[in-house]
Design a protein around this motif. Structure first.
Motif, PDB file in Angstrom:
ATOM      1  N   LEU A 108       0.805  -1.221   0.000  1.00 45.92           N
ATOM      2  CA  LEU A 108       0.000   0.000   0.000  1.00 45.92           C
ATOM      3  C   LEU A 108       0.842   1.278   0.000  1.00 45.92           C
ATOM      4  N   ASP A 109       0.338   2.278  -0.699  1.00 45.55           N
ATOM      5  CA  ASP A 109       0.967   3.596  -0.791  1.00 45.55           C
ATOM      6  C   ASP A 109      -0.066   4.649  -0.381  1.00 45.55           C
ATOM      7  N   ALA A 110       0.352   5.640   0.402  1.00 45.37           N
ATOM      8  CA  ALA A 110      -0.593   6.711   0.773  1.00 45.37           C
ATOM      9  C   ALA A 110       0.159   7.966   1.167  1.00 45.37           C
ATOM     10  N   GLY A 117       1.038  23.164   4.673  1.00 47.70           N
ATOM     11  CA  GLY A 117       2.101  22.706   3.768  1.00 47.70           C
ATOM     12  C   GLY A 117       2.878  21.528   4.325  1.00 47.70           C
ATOM     13  N   MET A 118       2.429  20.964   5.443  1.00 44.66           N
ATOM     14  CA  MET A 118       3.105  19.795   5.994  1.00 44.66           C
ATOM     15  C   MET A 118       2.594  18.546   5.262  1.00 44.66           C
ATOM     16  N   ALA A 119       3.446  17.513   5.244  1.00 50.79           N
ATOM     17  CA  ALA A 119       3.080  16.330   4.473  1.00 50.79           C
ATOM     18  C   ALA A 119       3.633  15.067   5.119  1.00 50.79           C
ATOM     19  N   GLY A 120       2.952  13.950   4.903  1.00 53.48           N
ATOM     20  CA  GLY A 120       3.434  12.652   5.363  1.00 53.48           C
ATOM     21  C   GLY A 120       3.082  11.600   4.330  1.00 53.48           C
ATOM     22  N   SER A 121       3.899  10.537   4.298  1.00 56.41           N
ATOM     23  CA  SER A 121       3.693   9.562   3.239  1.00 56.41           C
ATOM     24  C   SER A 121       4.242   8.201   3.652  1.00 56.41           C
ATOM     25  N   VAL A 122       3.561   7.150   3.232  1.00 56.87           N
ATOM     26  CA  VAL A 122       4.095   5.792   3.400  1.00 56.87           C
ATOM     27  C   VAL A 122       4.028   5.077   2.057  1.00 56.87           C
ATOM     28  N   MET A 123       5.009   4.230   1.822  1.00 56.64           N
ATOM     29  CA  MET A 123       5.076   3.513   0.544  1.00 56.64           C
ATOM     30  C   MET A 123       5.431   2.060   0.803  1.00 56.64           C
ATOM     31  N   PHE A 124       4.951   1.177  -0.055  1.00 57.63           N
ATOM     32  CA  PHE A 124       5.324  -0.226   0.026  1.00 57.63           C
ATOM     33  C   PHE A 124       5.063  -0.762   1.450  1.00 57.63           C
ATOM     34  N   LEU A 125       3.904  -0.390   1.973  1.00 56.21           N
ATOM     35  CA  LEU A 125       3.520  -0.778   3.339  1.00 56.21           C
ATOM     36  C   LEU A 125       2.611  -2.003   3.258  1.00 56.21           C
ATOM     37  N   GLU A 126       2.867  -2.976   4.145  1.00 56.10           N
ATOM     38  CA  GLU A 126       2.056  -4.194   4.145  1.00 56.10           C
ATOM     39  C   GLU A 126       1.375  -4.390   5.497  1.00 56.10           C
ATOM     40  N   SER A 214      -3.548   0.678  -3.530  1.00 51.74           N
ATOM     41  CA  SER A 214      -2.693  -0.520  -3.535  1.00 51.74           C
ATOM     42  C   SER A 214      -1.841  -0.524  -4.811  1.00 51.74           C
ATOM     43  N   GLY A 215      -1.958   0.526  -5.586  1.00 52.83           N
ATOM     44  CA  GLY A 215      -1.106   0.684  -6.768  1.00 52.83           C
ATOM     45  C   GLY A 215      -1.512  -0.212  -7.923  1.00 52.83           C
ATOM     46  N   LEU A 216      -0.649  -0.302  -8.877  1.00 53.28           N
ATOM     47  CA  LEU A 216      -0.967  -1.092 -10.063  1.00 53.28           C
ATOM     48  C   LEU A 216      -0.950  -2.585  -9.742  1.00 53.28           C
ATOM     49  N   ILE A 220       5.920  -4.973 -10.240  1.00 57.15           N
ATOM     50  CA  ILE A 220       7.135  -5.581  -9.695  1.00 57.15           C
ATOM     51  C   ILE A 220       7.154  -5.292  -8.195  1.00 57.15           C
ATOM     52  N   ARG A 221       7.525  -6.282  -7.412  1.00 59.26           N
ATOM     53  CA  ARG A 221       7.567  -6.077  -5.962  1.00 59.26           C
ATOM     54  C   ARG A 221       8.495  -4.899  -5.625  1.00 59.26           C
ATOM     55  N   GLY A 222       7.969  -3.969  -4.869  1.00 53.63           N
ATOM     56  CA  GLY A 222       8.749  -2.781  -4.508  1.00 53.63           C
ATOM     57  C   GLY A 222       8.385  -1.551  -5.320  1.00 53.63           C
ATOM     58  N   ARG A 223       7.614  -1.738  -6.374  1.00 54.78           N
ATOM     59  CA  ARG A 223       7.233  -0.593  -7.206  1.00 54.78           C
ATOM     60  C   ARG A 223       6.349   0.386  -6.407  1.00 54.78           C
ATOM     61  N   VAL A 224       6.629   1.654  -6.586  1.00 51.90           N
ATOM     62  CA  VAL A 224       5.825   2.707  -5.970  1.00 51.90           C
ATOM     63  C   VAL A 224       5.335   3.625  -7.077  1.00 51.90           C
ATOM     64  N   GLY A 225       4.076   4.012  -6.999  1.00 46.86           N
ATOM     65  CA  GLY A 225       3.513   4.881  -8.031  1.00 46.86           C
ATOM     66  C   GLY A 225       3.499   6.337  -7.619  1.00 46.86           C
ATOM     67  N   ASP A 226       2.556   7.067  -8.166  1.00 48.22           N
ATOM     68  CA  ASP A 226       2.433   8.501  -7.876  1.00 48.22           C
ATOM     69  C   ASP A 226       1.719   8.792  -6.565  1.00 48.22           C
ATOM     70  N   SER A 227       0.840   7.878  -6.157  1.00 49.85           N
ATOM     71  CA  SER A 227      -0.109   8.211  -5.084  1.00 49.85           C
ATOM     72  C   SER A 227       0.530   8.677  -3.777  1.00 49.85           C
ATOM     73  N   PRO A 228       1.678   8.101  -3.341  1.00 50.39           N
ATOM     74  CA  PRO A 228       2.258   8.578  -2.080  1.00 50.39           C
ATOM     75  C   PRO A 228       3.316   9.666  -2.289  1.00 50.39           C
ATOM     76  N   ILE A 229       3.491  10.107  -3.536  1.00 53.18           N
ATOM     77  CA  ILE A 229       4.551  11.090  -3.820  1.00 53.18           C
ATOM     78  C   ILE A 229       3.952  12.495  -3.780  1.00 53.18           C
ATOM     79  N   ILE A 230       4.461  13.285  -2.842  1.00 51.32           N
ATOM     80  CA  ILE A 230       3.980  14.666  -2.711  1.00 51.32           C
ATOM     81  C   ILE A 230       4.345  15.422  -3.993  1.00 51.32           C
ATOM     82  N   GLY A 231       3.339  16.023  -4.600  1.00 45.67           N
ATOM     83  CA  GLY A 231       3.567  16.751  -5.857  1.00 45.67           C
ATOM     84  C   GLY A 231       3.165  15.940  -7.076  1.00 45.67           C
ATOM     85  N   ALA A 232       3.116  14.609  -6.919  1.00 45.60           N
ATOM     86  CA  ALA A 232       2.670  13.753  -8.024  1.00 45.60           C
ATOM     87  C   ALA A 232       1.200  13.383  -7.797  1.00 45.60           C
ATOM     88  N   GLY A 233       0.953  12.463  -6.838  1.00 47.43           N
ATOM     89  CA  GLY A 233      -0.433  12.036  -6.583  1.00 47.43           C
ATOM     90  C   GLY A 233      -1.254  13.036  -5.806  1.00 47.43           C
TER      91      GLY A 233
END
Ligand code: SD4
Length: 336
Positions: A108-110, A117-126, A214-216, A220-233
């Motif tokens: 999961l990515d979020a 303007g504060m931000a938090g993010s998690v990526m590749f979380l199970e 949950s991304g695409l 590939i295991r470990g892939r991260v998309g735009d959703s948890p990236i500040i400025g992208a998703g």
């Protein structure tokens, strides 16, 4: 500059005509109304508003609105809104019910952004049910913005989030079927989306947002998309507005999509014009743009909204003026 002028002309001519379907007027009406207005700074909208991606946005908007009426601020609205989608294990693109990577694990990515303007993010979380809430904790309790993988999981556990072993039978069956051919094409099935990006405005006119997925499927295991990236998703600038995206994350990351939309609004574009220009940017950068979907949503300080996608079929939910309705976005590629 030439390009921009050309775009604004195109947007003015094409925006309304390209909008389609269910109540396809919310963004266009705002756009028409504001063409002649001095754009910046805008008077803040204080009536409360929630804007979110896809059909599941209706239920998420309601959860965000309930949070507002219970006294919550924009950040609480954003978190509780997307928590609603994360908790729906039938959703194959968000939360622990999401389709797995090619090794069979749902990751999961979020991310979340507040009005300061504060931000938090998690990526590749199970194994954590509410990644967006963990992202909020990263923002509020650590000096960092992003935590990834095992570190993000350990942080979540240390913050009291329970380990969750839920495995979706539907998602596992779909993966096993996919394994037979194991044919991964980095082209998105335009039907296979449900990521929730949600933008919330409270009664003070303050803006926050969250995005979770949950991304695409079969990545590939470990892939991260735009959703948890500040400025992208997701991107929120409380002076200007906010934007979020869904679709093929790689295309959004390459163009800093949500940041681009907010910066275009800063330069005077309406939310609708900004979303359209961001989609055009994606088109210019990707020769294969016909093969994937990307959709943007935006809101500005005045509570005007925009929505635009590469492909037809992108829906969004808007809760404004006491109504929570589903709309169909306009698209670069017209519907047949
Ligand atoms: C990603 N943007 O991981 C997400 C996928 C998505 O609905 O939007 N799915 O690339």
């Amino acid at each position: 500059m030439t390009d921009r002028r050309k775009f604004l002309k195109t947007a003015a001519l094409g925006g309304a005509a390209l909008s389609l379907g269910i109540n396809a007027t919310a963004a266009d009406a705002d756009d028409e109304k504001n063409k002649k207005k001095k754009r910046i700074p805008l008077e803040p909208f204080k009536g409360g508003l929630v804007l979110s991606t896809w059909d599941a946005g209706i239920s998420a908007n309601q959860a965000a609105w309930n949070t507002l009426t219970a006294g919550g601020k924009a950040l609480d609205m954003a978190e509780k809104g997307v928590n609603d989608t994360e908790a729906d294990f039938r959703n194959l693109s968000v939360g622990l019910g999401g389709l797995p990577d090619r090794e069979g694990h749902t990751t999961l990515d979020a991310c979340i952004m507040d009005s300061n303007g504060m931000a938090g993010s998690v990526m590749f979380l199970e194994h954590i049910k509410h990644p967006a809430s963990v992202a909020r904790r990263v923002m509020e309790k650590t000096p960092h913005v992003q935590l990834v993988g095992e570190g993000a999981y350990r942080f979540a556990i240390s913050e009291g989030f329970p380990h969750d072993d839920f495995v979706s039978e539907e998602a596992q069956n779909a993966w096993k079927k996919w394994l037979k051919e194991s044919k991964y094409q980095p082209i998105i099935n335009i039907e296979n989306h449900d990521t929730i990006g949600l933008l919330a405005m409270d009664n003070n006119g303050d803006i926050a947002g969250a995005c979770t997925t949950s991304g695409l499927a079969y990545k590939i295991r470990g892939r991260v998309g735009d959703s948890p990236i500040i400025g992208a998703g997701l991107y929120v600038d409380n002076e200007i507005g906010a934007a979020t995206s869904t679709g093929l994350g790689e295309a959004v990351v390459r163009t800093c999509g949500s940041f681009l939309v907010v910066e275009l609004m800063r330069q005077g574009a309406t939310p609708q014009q900004a979303c359209e220009e961001a989609v055009i940017r994606i088109q210019k950068r990707h020769r294969n743009f016909q093969d994937f979907q990307v959709g943007f949503l935006a809101v500005n300080k005045a509570g005007e909204i925009g929505a635009y996608a590469v492909q037809p079929g992108f829906t969004y939910a808007l809760y404004k003026n006491g109504e929570n309705k589903l709309f169909k976005s306009g698209s670069l590629i017209p519907s047949k």
